[in-house]
Design a protein around this motif. Structure first.
Motif, PDB file in Angstrom:
ATOM      1  N   LEU A 124      21.025  -1.664  38.478  1.00 32.79           N
ATOM      2  CA  LEU A 124      20.201  -2.672  39.142  1.00 32.79           C
ATOM      3  C   LEU A 124      19.381  -2.049  40.275  1.00 32.79           C
ATOM      4  CD1 LEU A 124      22.651  -5.719  39.312  1.00 32.79           C
ATOM      5  CD2 LEU A 124      20.803  -5.290  37.669  1.00 32.79           C
TER       6      LEU A 124
ATOM      7  N   VAL B  72      18.837  -7.521  44.797  1.00 35.33           N
ATOM      8  CA  VAL B  72      20.285  -7.671  44.678  1.00 35.33           C
ATOM      9  C   VAL B  72      20.817  -7.835  46.089  1.00 35.33           C
ATOM     10  CG1 VAL B  72      22.448  -6.676  43.870  1.00 35.33           C
ATOM     11  CG2 VAL B  72      20.327  -6.227  42.613  1.00 35.33           C
TER      12      VAL B  72
ATOM     13  N   LEU C  93      21.504 -11.641  42.031  1.00 35.54           N
ATOM     14  CA  LEU C  93      20.386 -10.957  41.378  1.00 35.54           C
ATOM     15  C   LEU C  93      19.244 -11.946  41.163  1.00 35.54           C
ATOM     16  CD1 LEU C  93      19.085  -8.596  39.738  1.00 35.54           C
ATOM     17  CD2 LEU C  93      20.339  -9.467  37.750  1.00 35.54           C
TER      18      LEU C  93
ATOM     19  N   ALA D 146      19.155  -8.750  31.977  1.00 36.62           N
ATOM     20  CA  ALA D 146      20.161  -8.197  32.892  1.00 36.62           C
ATOM     21  C   ALA D 146      21.559  -8.371  32.311  1.00 36.62           C
ATOM     22  CB  ALA D 146      20.069  -8.890  34.249  1.00 36.62           C
TER      23      ALA D 146
END
Length: 349
Positions: A95, A112, A134, A157
């Motif tokens: 991420l 994040v 997120l 994701a």
């Protein structure tokens, strides 16, 4: 700087064809010249990109098509940024790479944010376990992001976590600004609680999920790929100070009114330097704050059922009347009048 246009790579045509959609038909529906995907160097600005994916949603007639598009991309269809993420050491590293390099391919920001409260911004109590929120933000957008794009981003994701770890990583919850008539498909897809009417769309994980190791880790590939991506970042140059300030203020907009000192510390500079650089850019701290507040207010008025008083609190105004006066100064009408007009325009369209 960030890319201002989004290239439509060949894999998009293949993915749409697999869903029974012709990319040129979609483009025509969106008012985009046919054949744009076959012209080298061609890209769409944010408005066109949003229009294209709205057309996909309309032509498909499938309210969940975003989940299918984002969650069914094969390794051969991944762009370089996603490849780097997939071969990272952990989900958190993946991420972080998305957040670092996403701006190379489109004007989107990946955030994040870790917290112990994990609040959605409304009706949230403290004391929860550590969470990681997120979210995705289109920094040049002048309108709300289409739900198909938001759904696809979260599905992507979710797939990244599953493929990278070799197992399903169940989120803590999914937060949606909108209020779909049926949240069961989302709960089934992600395997978690779904909250609606939130201040933004977000996929929330237990923070410990960020430490999950990736079985797809490939340091040799990253040794080649990461320097190339870093070189592209260097070639694009530094993000302008106004964009940086807006981005940081947007992250801070959770019921507090960040001062210029707070903003300067977040940008690793003194308040005096920040004032000078913003002045050189033709703006000011108050100008940037007003811009972020107005854009956030428009989004919340258009996409949520929050009252003007609740929005005033979220934007850091000490009282609702102060927000009412500021919004009337910006838009020439009250928040309630603006929301009513937006609703009328949607009915006419």
């Amino acid at each position: 700087m960030r890319a201002t246009h989004i290239p439509m790579v060949a894999s998009v045509s293949a993915r749409l064809a697999a869903l029974g959609l012709d990319v040129d038909v979609v483009a025509a529906r969106a008012g985009i010249p046919a054949g744009f995907t076959r012209r080298p160097g061609t890209g769409l600005d944010t408005r066109q990109f949003f229009a294209f994916w709205r057309a996909v949603a309309e032509l498909s007639g499938d309210p969940l098509i975003g989940l299918k598009i984002g969650g069914e991309v094969g390794p051969s269809q991944l762009e370089a940024v996603s490849v780097a993420a997939l071969h990272s050491a952990t989900f958190g590293d993946a991420l972080a790479r998305l957040a670092r390099y996403k701006g190379l391919c489109c004007p989107e920001e990946v955030r994040v944010e870790r917290s112990s409260a994990g609040g959605s911004g409304k009706g949230e109590s403290a004391g929860e376990r550590d969470l990681a929120r997120l979210s995705f933000h289109w920094i040049l957008a002048k309108e709300s992001c289409p739900t198909i794009i938001s759904d696809a981003a979260f599905a992507s994701a979710h797939a990244l976590a599953r493929v990278g770890t070799g197992r399903t990583v169940v989120p803590h919850r999914l937060e949606l600004m909108r209020m779909p008539s049926d949240t069961a498909p989302y709960a089934s897809y992600f395997g978690c609680e779904v909250r609606t009417g939130c201040v933004g769309d977000a996929l929330v994980y237990d923070a410990e999920a960020l430490d999950l190791p990736f079985v797809t880790r490939n340091e040799d590939l990253l040794a080649v790929l990461v320097p190339a991506l870093d070189a592209q970042l260097d070639a694009m140059g530094e993000v302008d100070i106004e964009t940086q300030a807006r981005s940081v203020l947007m992250k801070m907009m959770r019921g507090d009114r960040p001062t210029i000192d707070t903003l300067a510390r977040a940008l690793n500079m003194s308040a005096r330097s920040l004032q000078r650089r913003l002045g050189e850019a033709g703006t000011s701290y108050q100008g940037v704050l007003d811009h972020v507040r107005l854009e956030t207010a428009r989004r919340l008025l258009a996409d949520t059922a929050f009252s003007p008083g609740e929005i005033a609190f979220f934007l850091g105004f000490e009282e609702a009347n102060s927000f009412q006066r500021a919004f009337r100064r910006w838009e020439g009408r009250t928040p309630a009048q603006w929301r009513e007009q937006q609703g009328s325009e949607e009915l006419r369209s």
